[in-house]
Scaffold this active site. Structure first.
Site, short mmCIF file in Angstrom:
data_model
loop_
_atom_site.label_atom_id
_atom_site.label_comp_id
_atom_site.label_asym_id
_atom_site.label_seq_id
_atom_site.Cartn_x
_atom_site.Cartn_y
_atom_site.Cartn_z
CG LEU A 223 45.13 22.36 41.86
CD1 LEU A 223 44.46 23.25 40.56
CD2 LEU A 223 45.07 20.95 41.33
CG HIS A 224 46.48 26.79 46.93
ND1 HIS A 224 46.88 27.57 45.95
CD2 HIS A 224 45.81 27.73 47.92
CE1 HIS A 224 46.39 28.95 46.19
NE2 HIS A 224 45.66 29.00 47.45
#
Ligand code: UD1
Length: 383
Positions: A223-224
């Site tokens: 997740l980024h």
């Protein structure tokens, strides 16, 4: 022919590596790696160069982090100097990061004087010229202009002289935008070349052992995206969902620096660490990460590349985004879009054996670099 390959951020390294290796075998060209320095941590950059067999970059711009304008502007300023000094013939940019658009823009406006032989007059002439710009992974569109990457994709494709696309939908997007079909060349998905190049070594890793887990018994999270990690409330909701789900299936979560910073600021990292079944870890190198993907039950991600890799491997993928620039992974592959509200139900569906149909898209075959090399040869041959 002097070719610059622009490397900048983690997902770029898997895209330039197969092409660098393929070009290195040719006697008509010298490929040179230019690292802008957008990603600079050991585990975001150097570890990937090592796994992918890439040499130290020939040129390093050392730009680092900043706001979008700062980062893009600094890459342009630094790369313009390199262009004027080194005078490459072809600049290859990949993907959709800030350095991609920065180098495409600097290159398309440069003009340097160079001497050419005029065969008729048998004299040396001075001519103004600029290198060609080629974009590898052209034509992808999420149609969501709130994503910085969508802006980078649109602008890079508008500037490029050569557009190498991974799939038919990308060709169609470009033609809808008025790009001449003569510039569009479908070559396939270059990420798959890296995966195939290292398949046997990836298989040997057994990275799941580090977490006391068995193949097929765990999920992987990445997740980024700013839309998921920059807003405190959104990030909190997502983390709480992960903590609930990790009671049903162990989850390995290599944490991107942007995400880590926000998790720490919001005091969420310690809760994740305390949650049974959740394994938050530092970002992993390419081979260990891919080994986790090869053997996982499912992936939850907002990355572009992982949507493609899971489709290729036939592994269920839940993409935490309202849209994707890679719709072929949904139409043909194993990918589904999701959000924090429906994530749990979708995970349960996968765990209870609901199967998404899957087929490997055409030209995702590990031979894209060879097609790109042929394309360069054909497009740059003297008329
Ligand atoms: C960038 C790309 C994104 C890509 C992602 C993969 C853009 C607009 N975004 O996002 O498309 O999917 O890379 O990772 O180009 N940081 C470190 N160490 C590093 C790199 C970054 O600590 O090696 C920190 C920076 O301080 C910054 C944050 O991470 O605050 C974000 O880095 P940045 O390169 O701006 O964007 P990404 O979120 O990594």
């Amino acid at each position: 022919m002097l070719i610059h390959l622009i490397a900048a951020a983690r997902p770029n390294f898997m895209k330039i590596a197969p092409l660098f290796h393929a070009l290195k075998k040719e006697d008509w060209t010298t490929p040179v790696i230019v690292h802008t320095g957008q990603h600079y941590d050991l585990n975001m950059s150097d570890a990937f160069f090592e796994d992918l067999g890439l040499p130290e970059p020939d040129l390093h711009l050392g730009v680092g982090s900043g706001t979008h304008a700062e980062q893009t502007g600094q890459v342009m300023i630094a790369y313009e100097k390199v262009l004027l000094e080194k005078k490459p013939d072809l600049v290859i940019v990949v993907g959709d990061v800030n350095s991609t658009v920065a180098c495409a823009l600097a290159t398309s406006k440069i003009a340097y004087l160079c001497s050419t032989q005029n065969p008729e007059l048998r004299t040396q002439n001075l001519q103004r010229r600029r290198p060609l710009v080629a974009h590898l992974e052209a034509g992808l569109r999420s149609f969501d202009r709130t994503m910085p990457e969508e802006i980078n994709r649109l602008l890079t494709d508008a500037l490029a002289d050569i557009l190498w696309t991974p799939s038919r939908d990308a060709d169609e997007n470009l033609m809808r935008e008025g790009v001449s079909p003569k510039k569009i060349h479908r070559v396939g998905n270059i990420m798959i070349d890296s995966l195939e190049m290292l398949r046997e070594r990836i298989k040997d890793q057994a990275a799941y052992n580090d977490f006391g887990l068995e193949p097929g018994d765990y999920g992987v999270i990445t997740l980024h995206r700013p839309s998921n990690v920059d807003d405190q409330e959104v990030l909190k909701q997502i983390c709480h969902t992960f903590m609930r789900m990790s009671r049903k299936i162990p989850l390995i979560f290599p944490i991107h620096p942007r995400t880590r910073k926000n998790l720490e600021q919001n005091r969420l990292l310690s809760s994740l660490k305390r949650s049974p079944g959740l394994h938050p870890v530092e970002p992993l190198n390419y081979m260990r990460f891919m080994n986790l993907i090869f053997n996982c039950r499912l992936a939850i991600t907002d990355s572009g590349g992982i949507q493609e890799e899971t489709t290729y491997l036939g592994i269920p993928c839940l993409t935490m985004r309202p849209n994707t620039e890679r719709p072929i992974t949904i139409r043909q592959g194993t990918n589904q879009l999701c959000n924090p509200e429906n994530l749990e139900a979708k995970v349960e569906g996968i765990l209870s054996g609901e199967i998404t149909q899957s087929a490997i898209p055409e030209l995702w075959d590990g031979k894209t670099a060879t097609r790109v090399v042929k394309s360069i040869r054909k497009l740059t041959a003297p008329q």
